[in-house]
Motif scaffolding. Structure first.
Motif, PDB file in Angstrom:
ATOM      1  N   GLU A  30       0.903  -1.239  -0.080  1.00  0.00           N
ATOM      2  CA  GLU A  30       0.007   0.097   0.019  1.00  0.00           C
ATOM      3  C   GLU A  30       0.895   1.273  -0.170  1.00  0.00           C
ATOM      4  O   GLU A  30       0.393   2.379  -0.153  1.00  0.00           O
ATOM      5  N   GLU A  31       2.018   1.236   0.434  1.00  0.00           N
ATOM      6  CA  GLU A  31       2.968   2.419   0.484  1.00  0.00           C
ATOM      7  C   GLU A  31       4.500   2.139   0.242  1.00  0.00           C
ATOM      8  O   GLU A  31       4.807   1.154   0.099  1.00  0.00           O
ATOM      9  N   TYR A  32       4.923   3.151  -0.410  1.00  0.00           N
ATOM     10  CA  TYR A  32       6.395   3.073  -1.145  1.00  0.00           C
ATOM     11  C   TYR A  32       7.059   4.124  -0.525  1.00  0.00           C
ATOM     12  O   TYR A  32       6.784   5.293  -0.390  1.00  0.00           O
ATOM     13  N   SER A  33       8.318   3.768   0.042  1.00  0.00           N
ATOM     14  CA  SER A  33       9.171   4.900   0.497  1.00  0.00           C
ATOM     15  C   SER A  33       9.793   5.910  -0.722  1.00  0.00           C
ATOM     16  O   SER A  33      10.232   7.017  -0.530  1.00  0.00           O
ATOM     17  N   GLU A  34      10.088   5.001  -1.817  1.00  0.00           N
ATOM     18  CA  GLU A  34      10.782   5.845  -2.917  1.00  0.00           C
ATOM     19  C   GLU A  34      10.663   5.145  -3.980  1.00  0.00           C
ATOM     20  O   GLU A  34      10.294   3.760  -4.343  1.00  0.00           O
ATOM     21  N   LEU A  35      10.122   5.802  -5.006  1.00  0.00           N
ATOM     22  CA  LEU A  35       9.930   5.277  -6.577  1.00  0.00           C
ATOM     23  C   LEU A  35      10.652   6.179  -7.457  1.00  0.00           C
ATOM     24  O   LEU A  35      10.741   7.336  -7.603  1.00  0.00           O
ATOM     25  N   LYS A  36      11.298   5.356  -8.505  1.00  0.00           N
ATOM     26  CA  LYS A  36      12.010   6.153  -9.561  1.00  0.00           C
ATOM     27  C   LYS A  36      11.288   5.762 -10.913  1.00  0.00           C
ATOM     28  O   LYS A  36      10.991   4.609 -11.152  1.00  0.00           O
ATOM     29  N   LEU A  37      10.950   6.889 -11.368  1.00  0.00           N
ATOM     30  CA  LEU A  37      10.127   6.764 -12.707  1.00  0.00           C
ATOM     31  C   LEU A  37      10.813   7.278 -13.971  1.00  0.00           C
ATOM     32  O   LEU A  37      11.584   8.350 -13.979  1.00  0.00           O
TER      33      LEU A  37
END
Length: 77
Positions: free
Chosen positions: A48-55
């Protein structure tokens, strides 16, 4: 682009679905997942949650939309 502290994956994917271009999640090994894919979204929404996403974002309007989401403001085209 990097986003931090995604606390609601469903809300994040709603924003991704509003985007016009391709949005890819860049994994630590360098491989990429298409976030426009419902299958990818369903698999990733288990967490449900992410600390960091690289897009990787290919449309400038989509960058603006995602930045507005990250800043907690409503995107106006």
């Amino acid at each position: 682009m990097q986003l931090f502290h995604i606390e609601n994956s469903a809300e994040f994917f709603n924003v991704v679905n509003e985007c016009n271009g391709k949005i890819e999640l860049i994994r630590k090994d360098g491989s990429r997942l298409n976030l426009n894919s419902k299958l990818t979204q369903n698999i990733l929404s288990i967490q449900e949650e992410y600390s960091e996403l690289k897009l990787a974002v290919y449309d400038s309007k989509d960058i603006s939309r995602l930045l507005a989401y990250a800043m907690g403001i409503k995107y106006v085209a």
